[in-house]
Structures are given as structure tokens and as C-alpha cells.
Design a protein around this motif. Structure first.
Motif, short mmCIF file in Angstrom:
data_model
loop_
_atom_site.label_atom_id
_atom_site.label_comp_id
_atom_site.label_asym_id
_atom_site.label_seq_id
_atom_site.Cartn_x
_atom_site.Cartn_y
_atom_site.Cartn_z
N ASP A 284 0.89 -1.19 0.12
CA ASP A 284 -0.01 0.03 -0.14
C ASP A 284 0.94 1.32 0.03
OD1 ASP A 284 -1.76 2.03 0.31
OD2 ASP A 284 -2.58 1.60 2.23
N THR A 285 1.13 1.92 -1.20
CA THR A 285 1.96 3.06 -1.40
C THR A 285 1.48 4.36 -0.80
OG1 THR A 285 0.99 3.57 -3.32
CG2 THR A 285 2.87 1.97 -3.35
N ASN A 286 0.21 4.12 -0.13
CA ASN A 286 -0.46 5.57 0.64
C ASN A 286 -0.45 5.10 1.91
OD1 ASN A 286 -0.76 7.13 -1.49
ND2 ASN A 286 -2.64 5.82 -2.25
N PHE A 287 0.42 4.06 2.56
CA PHE A 287 0.44 3.61 3.95
C PHE A 287 -0.92 3.89 4.71
CE2 PHE A 287 4.56 5.14 2.44
CZ PHE A 287 5.58 4.46 3.08
N GLY A 288 -1.92 3.55 4.02
CA GLY A 288 -3.33 3.63 4.91
C GLY A 288 -3.78 4.76 4.76
N TYR A 289 -3.41 5.91 4.32
CA TYR A 289 -3.88 7.37 4.59
C TYR A 289 -5.23 7.33 3.69
CZ TYR A 289 -0.11 8.78 7.40
OH TYR A 289 0.72 8.88 8.42
N SER A 290 -5.03 6.72 2.62
CA SER A 290 -6.16 6.98 1.62
C SER A 290 -7.41 6.18 1.94
CB SER A 290 -5.87 6.16 0.21
OG SER A 290 -5.55 4.83 0.26
N GLU A 291 -7.26 5.25 2.88
CA GLU A 291 -8.48 4.46 3.49
C GLU A 291 -9.02 4.92 4.92
OE1 GLU A 291 -7.88 0.36 3.93
OE2 GLU A 291 -5.93 0.65 4.77
N GLY A 292 -8.28 5.99 5.10
CA GLY A 292 -8.49 6.68 6.70
C GLY A 292 -8.18 5.71 7.82
N ARG A 293 -7.07 4.65 7.24
CA ARG A 293 -6.75 4.09 8.44
C ARG A 293 -4.88 4.23 8.45
NH1 ARG A 293 -9.82 -1.83 9.21
NH2 ARG A 293 -11.67 -0.87 10.03
N PRO A 294 -4.66 5.51 8.94
CA PRO A 294 -3.18 5.71 8.57
C PRO A 294 -2.32 5.01 9.46
CG PRO A 294 -4.18 7.16 10.12
CD PRO A 294 -5.29 6.20 9.71
N CYS A 295 -1.02 4.81 8.96
CA CYS A 295 0.17 4.20 9.83
C CYS A 295 1.39 5.32 10.31
CB CYS A 295 1.14 3.35 8.67
SG CYS A 295 0.15 1.86 8.18
N VAL A 296 1.72 4.83 11.27
CA VAL A 296 2.69 5.85 11.87
C VAL A 296 3.98 4.85 12.29
CG1 VAL A 296 1.37 7.60 12.59
CG2 VAL A 296 1.77 5.75 14.31
N LEU A 297 5.16 5.16 12.18
CA LEU A 297 6.32 4.53 12.31
C LEU A 297 7.12 5.04 13.81
CD1 LEU A 297 7.92 4.04 8.96
CD2 LEU A 297 6.25 2.45 9.99
N LEU A 298 7.68 4.13 14.69
CA LEU A 298 8.21 4.54 15.82
C LEU A 298 9.42 3.82 15.91
CD1 LEU A 298 5.02 3.83 18.03
CD2 LEU A 298 5.94 6.16 17.65
N LYS A 299 10.37 4.82 16.31
CA LYS A 299 11.53 4.17 16.60
C LYS A 299 12.35 4.91 17.76
CE LYS A 299 14.04 7.40 13.69
NZ LYS A 299 15.07 8.07 14.64
N LEU A 300 13.35 4.21 18.48
CA LEU A 300 14.03 4.74 19.73
C LEU A 300 15.23 5.39 19.33
CD1 LEU A 300 14.25 1.60 21.98
CD2 LEU A 300 12.55 3.57 22.28
N ASN A 301 15.74 6.48 19.88
CA ASN A 301 16.92 7.37 19.91
C ASN A 301 18.16 6.19 19.95
OD1 ASN A 301 15.70 9.41 19.03
ND2 ASN A 301 15.63 10.33 21.16
N ARG A 302 19.19 6.48 19.31
CA ARG A 302 20.13 5.75 19.22
C ARG A 302 20.98 6.23 20.67
NH1 ARG A 302 23.27 5.95 13.37
NH2 ARG A 302 21.21 5.41 12.33
N ILE A 303 21.60 5.13 21.40
CA ILE A 303 22.30 5.20 22.68
C ILE A 303 23.52 4.25 22.52
CG2 ILE A 303 22.47 5.37 24.87
CD1 ILE A 303 19.79 6.55 25.15
N ILE A 304 24.70 4.72 22.79
CA ILE A 304 25.70 3.79 22.59
C ILE A 304 25.75 2.72 23.82
CG2 ILE A 304 28.31 3.53 22.38
CD1 ILE A 304 28.22 6.22 20.95
#
Length: 280
Positions: free
Chosen positions: A161-181
Motif C-alpha cells: 500500500d503505497t499510501n500507508f493507509g492514509y487513503s482509506e482513513g486507516r493511517p500508519c505511523v512509524l516509531l523508533k528509539l533514539n540511538r544510545i551507545i
């Protein structure tokens, strides 16, 4: 008449005296010093400033000997990671029937995921899931990177889904942690999102259950881990018509580990809150 001659003589004497302060032809002094005096004082300042420069260079050299090119000497300012969201907006308004209104969010996600393409990840190592990927061999300073497959984000990968669900009203969000050595979270960290104000909204997590695999830890620093990419968790908001035209406040936290997520002084430490409104 005599008075006029006296004034002229006085003026001439004053002019001569003023010129003598710069150069006195009788004594050979320039600005009150002879050539030998100027040479001695210039030699003193030359030696003095060379000594200061040498001391500065020596202290800098000694300090640089204590530094490591790969690991910062002090790493205690940020012991726990923050949580970051993509698209990089904490207040999103999505009009599902007007692509131009959500095109910027889709573009951000696609650009962000370029480093997770198979062509970029194929040179990385297939690691053992559930285990830390320790690489303490001092002989090999450049560390290997565990492969993160973009298709593990399923419907939020942008592949099917090249629209990441935004076109169907079911959007995606991506989450990540900041880098810590050197970070190695205890337990099995995962992302959990809830909607505030007691709204009941279903969500899908990719990878399954929002797990952050421990094989992506520890991180060894930008120079040693040049191609490192953080593991991602995608959250798909399964909104229905009754959820449209409402501002939904979503809070996501890192759970299941010793990573902190309840520090009132830092709202982004192990958690993040964003608002999203989907319009038909």
C-alpha cells in the motif's frame, strides 16, 4: 613685537617636541625606545607567546590521547532513549478523500524507509532473533549491522500500500528509539499505544505485538556502526466512520523492559503523544 616672536618660537618648540615622541633624531629613539630596546621587548613577547602556544598544544595532545575515535568518553547525559515518530508531526490532519492533503505524510514515510529497502539491507547480517548482537572484538572496529526487513512492517511498509493507509482513513505511523551507545534493554521491549479519553480504537502492530528485537542492540556509535539503522515498529490505526472528524490523542510507550517511560520532566523519554484527525 617681541611677544609675537616668543609665541612663534614656543609653537615651533612644541611642534618639534610632539614630533620627537615618534622619532627623536638626537637619540635615535622611536616611540621612546631605541632599536635595541625594541628588539629585546619583541624577543621577550615572541618567546612568551611561543611558550603559551607550546603549553596549549601539549595539553591538547595529552587530552586527545585520552579520547576514543569510536566511543565518546562521557555518555551519562542521556542514559535512556526517547521515542520518535514518523511522519515527524505531532498534530496530523488527514483528509482521506483529498490525496494532496496527506501527500506530505506519505512522502516523509517513503523517504524515511529508503534505508530499509532490500537493496540497502542485503549486505547486512542475518542475526539471531531475541539475542543481543555483541561485537566486542577490538581487532575489528567496524561493526556489522543486523538486517531489518522492510516487509516486516507489512501493511505499513509502503510496499503493498503505497499510501500507508492514509487513503482509506486507516493511517500508519512509524516509531523508533533514539540511538544510545551501548544500550542493552533488559526484558523484551515492545511498543504499546493507547488513545486518551477512553476512546476504543483497534490498532495493528508490525512486527507482531510491536516487539523491538534485542538483536539490534547494542549500538556501537556512528563511526563503528556506520550503516546501522534502528529497528522500527509500525502502528496502523484501524479507524471507523464514527472515529472520523475527531481529534484523537494517541500515546505510545516502550513497555516490557527497564527503559524509562514515565519521567514527567521529559515527555519524550520512552514515550510520545501525538494528535491525529481523519476527515472524510
Amino acid at each position: 613685537m617681541a611677544s609675537t616672536e616668543d609665541k612663534a618660537a614656543t609653537n615651533k618648540e612644541n611642534a618639534s617636541s610632539w614630533k620627537d615622541t615618534f622619532y627623536n633624531p638626537r637619540t635615535g629613539e622611536v616611540l621612546g625606545r631605541t632599536a635595541s630596546s625594541w628588539a629585546l621587548i619583541l624577543l621577550f613577547y615572541l618567546v612568551f607567546y611561543c611558550f603559551l602556544a607550546g603549553m596549549f598544544a601539549l595539553t591538547m595532545w595529552v587530552m586527545l590521547l585520552t579520547l576514543d575515535d569510536y566511543v565518546p568518553r562521557y555518555r551519562d547525559r542521556v542514559p535512556y532513549p526517547g521515542l520518535v515518530i514518523r511522519p515527524s508531526s505531532l498534530d496530523m490532519i488527514v483528509n482521506k478523500s483529498e490525496p494532496l492533503k496527506y501527500a506530505e505524510y506519505v512522502k516523509q514515510l517513503e523517504l524515511f524507509l529508503q534505508r530499509y529497502n532490500d537493496t540497502e539491507q542485503e549486505t547486512n547480517k542475518e542475526c539471531i532473533s531475541g539475542n543481543y548482537f555483541l561485537q566486542d572484538n577490538a581487532e575489528q572496529m567496524e561493526k556489522k549491522v543486523c538486517r531489518f526487513k522492510r516487509d516486516s512492517l507489512s501493511f505499513c511498509s509502503g510496499l503493498s500500500d503505497t499510501n500507508f493507509g492514509y487513503s482509506e482513513g486507516r493511517p500508519c505511523v512509524l516509531l523508533k528509539l533514539n540511538r544510545i551507545i551501548g544500550l542493552m534493554p533488559r526484558g523484551n521491549p515492545y511498543i504499546n499505544c493507547t488513545v486518551k479519553k477512553d476512546s476504543q480504537i483497534q490498532m495493528q502492530y508490525f512486527p507482531s505485538e510491536g516487539l523491538i528485537d534485542k538483536m539490534y542492540f547494542p549500538y556501537y556509535g556512528k563511526k563503528a556502526h556506520e550503516n546501522y539503522v534502528q529497528p522500527l515498529v509500525a502502528v496502523k490505526l484501524l479507524l471507523n466512520k464514527e472515529d472520523y472528524n475527531k481529534e484523537l490523542a494517541v500515546e505510545c510507550r516502550v513497555e516490557g523492559s527497564d527503559l524509562r517511560n514515565n519521567d514527567e520532566r521529559d515527555k519524550f523519554l520512552g514515550r510520545i503523544t501525538f494528535r491525529i484527525t481523519v476527515v472524510e
